[in-house]
Design an enzyme around this catalytic site. Structure first.
Site, short mmCIF file in Angstrom:
data_model
loop_
_atom_site.label_atom_id
_atom_site.label_comp_id
_atom_site.label_asym_id
_atom_site.label_seq_id
_atom_site.Cartn_x
_atom_site.Cartn_y
_atom_site.Cartn_z
N ASP A 49 -6.08 -5.17 1.10
CA ASP A 49 -7.46 -5.95 -0.51
C ASP A 49 -5.99 -6.82 0.21
OD1 ASP A 49 -5.20 -4.29 -0.49
OD2 ASP A 49 -5.56 -3.89 -2.35
N SER A 50 -4.52 -6.22 0.76
CA SER A 50 -4.24 -7.93 0.36
C SER A 50 -4.57 -9.54 0.68
CB SER A 50 -3.08 -8.09 1.72
OG SER A 50 -3.12 -8.16 2.76
N ASP A 88 -9.33 -1.88 3.69
CA ASP A 88 -9.26 -1.52 2.34
C ASP A 88 -10.57 -1.17 0.74
OD1 ASP A 88 -6.54 -0.53 1.63
OD2 ASP A 88 -6.07 -2.75 1.69
N GLU A 187 3.88 2.82 2.32
CA GLU A 187 4.86 1.26 2.04
C GLU A 187 6.37 1.41 1.20
OE1 GLU A 187 1.80 -1.70 0.85
OE2 GLU A 187 2.99 -2.89 0.42
O1 KIV Z 1 -3.64 -4.57 2.07
C1 KIV Z 1 -2.90 -4.44 2.69
O2 KIV Z 1 -2.69 -5.43 3.34
C2 KIV Z 1 -2.07 -2.97 3.48
C3 KIV Z 1 -0.94 -3.50 3.76
C4 KIV Z 1 0.58 -3.51 2.79
C5 KIV Z 1 -0.83 -1.90 4.76
O3 KIV Z 1 -2.55 -1.97 2.04
#
Ligand code: KIV
Length: 280
Positions: A49-50, A88, A187
Site C-alpha cells: 500500500d506504499s 496489502d 519494518e
Molecule cells: O507497503 C509496502 O510497500 C510495505 C513494505 C514497506 C514492506 O509494506
C-alpha cells in the site's frame, strides 16, 4: 485443479518452508512492466500500500482503498509468471473483525489472482490471521513500524530501540507466527530485536530496516532505484534513475523544440504503389 501456469508460481507454503534456509528475495511492484522485470530475480513481489505514497502522491498510506490495491494487484499478476504475488490489505478494510478481513481478502485474491495478502499489526490481529489462514487465505504479517498506524504512532521513526518496546514487538511477532502467518515483515526495528525474533519464531522474517539476520529482505522498488525524493536510512540505492529520467526528458524537450526529433528514421515513408501499365 491447477493449470500449468499456476504450477510455475512460487507458493506461500514454499516461502514458509524457507525458514532458516537460503534468503528470501522480495521487492515491491505496482505495475505490469516493472513486475515483469522483477519476476526472474525475486521470490516474492509485494503490491504494497506504499503505492499510495509512491504512485499517487499521498502523504501516508491511510487513504489507500481496496479498489486501488486491486487495480495494481491485477497488473502485477498479469506481468508475472513465477514470483509469489502478495497484496496489502489497506487501512480500514480488515481491522474491524475477522469476518470483515475475510471478505476483503477473498475479494482481493479473487479479483487479482494474487497468492497471498499482507496485513499490519501484532497481537491485536492474531485472531484475524488465524481466521484467514483456516479459511484458505495465506497471510504475511507485518510488525515493528506499521505505517497504517501513523496517526497513533505519530512518526515513521524506528521501533523497538528500548527494552519495553522491543518486548512488545517480540510478543507481536510471536502471536502472528503462532496464528499461522507464512512469513512476517519486520519494518524499521533495532538489529538485536530483528535477530531475536528471527531466532525465536517459526515463520520466516523478511526485513526492511530489520537486520541481515532476517530470513529475507524487501525494499520498495522505487526507493532502491533512486526514484524517491526522501528515503529512509535502511534503503540502499542500487541505481540513480531519477536524474537519468530527468536528463532523458530534458533532451526530448530540447529536440522537439529544435525540430530535430522526430528524425527521418522515426518517420513513415509513403507506401509505393505500382502504377497500372498503360494500354498501347
Ligand atoms: O507497503 C509496502 O510497500 C510495505 C513494505 C514497506 C514492506 O509494506
Amino acid at each position: 485443479m491447477s493449470t500449468q501456469a499456476d504450477a510455475r508460481r512460487i507458493t506461500a507454503p514454499e516461502i514458509q518452508a524457507r525458514k532458516g534456509k537460503d534468503p528470501i528475495v522480495s521487492l515491491t511492484s505496482y505495475h505490469a512492466h516493472t513486475a515483469r522485470l522483477l519476476d526472474r530475480h525475486v521470490d516474492v513481489i509485494l503490491v504494497g500500500d506504499s503505492l499510495g505514497m509512491v504512485m499517487h502522491g499521498l502523504e501516508t498510506t491511510v487513504p489507500v482503498t481496496v479498489e486501488m490495491m486491486i487495480v495494481h494487484g491485477r497488473a502485477v499478476v498479469r506481468g508475472t509468471k513465477r514470483a509469489l504475488i502478495v497484496v496489502d490489505l489497506p487501512f480500514g478494510s480488515y481491522e474491524a473483525s475477522p469476518t470483515e478481513a475475510f471478505h476483503t481478502a477473498a475479494r482481493v485474491l479473487k479479483e487479482t489472482g494474487a497468492g497471498a495478502v499482507k496485513l499490519e499489526g501484532g497481537r491485536r490481529m492474531a485472531e484475524t490471521v488465524r481466521f484467514l489462514v483456516d479459511r484458505g487465505v495465506p497471510v504475511m504479517g507485518h510488525v515493528g513500524l506499521t505505517p497504517q498506524a501513523i496517526n497513533t504512532l505519530g512518526s515513521f521513526k524506528a521501533r523497538g530501540r528500548d527494552d519495553a518496546e522491543a518486548s512488545l514487538i517480540l510478543d507481536d511477532a510471536r502471536a502472528i507466527a503462532e496464528a499461522g502467518a507464512f512469513s512476517i515483515v519486520l519494518e524499521a526495528i533495532a538489529e538485536p530485536l530483528a535477530r531475536r525474533i528471527t531466532e525465536e519464531v517459526a515463520s520466516p522474517t523478511i526485513g526492511i530496516g530489520g537486520s541481515p539476520a532476517c530470513d529475507g529482505q524487501i525494499l520498495v522498488l522505487e526507493d532502491m532505484l533512486g526514484l524517491g525524493d526522501r528515503v529512509p536510512k535502511f534503503v540502499k540505492k542500487y541505481a540513480n534513475l531519477g536524474p537519468d529520467i530527468e536528463k532523458a526528458v530534458a533532451s526530448y524537450a530540447e529536440e522537439v523544440r529544435a525540430r530535430t526529433f522526430p528524425a527521418k528514421e522515426h518517420t513513415y515513408a509513403p507506401r509505393l504503389v505500382d502504377k497500372p501499365a498503360k494500354a498501347s
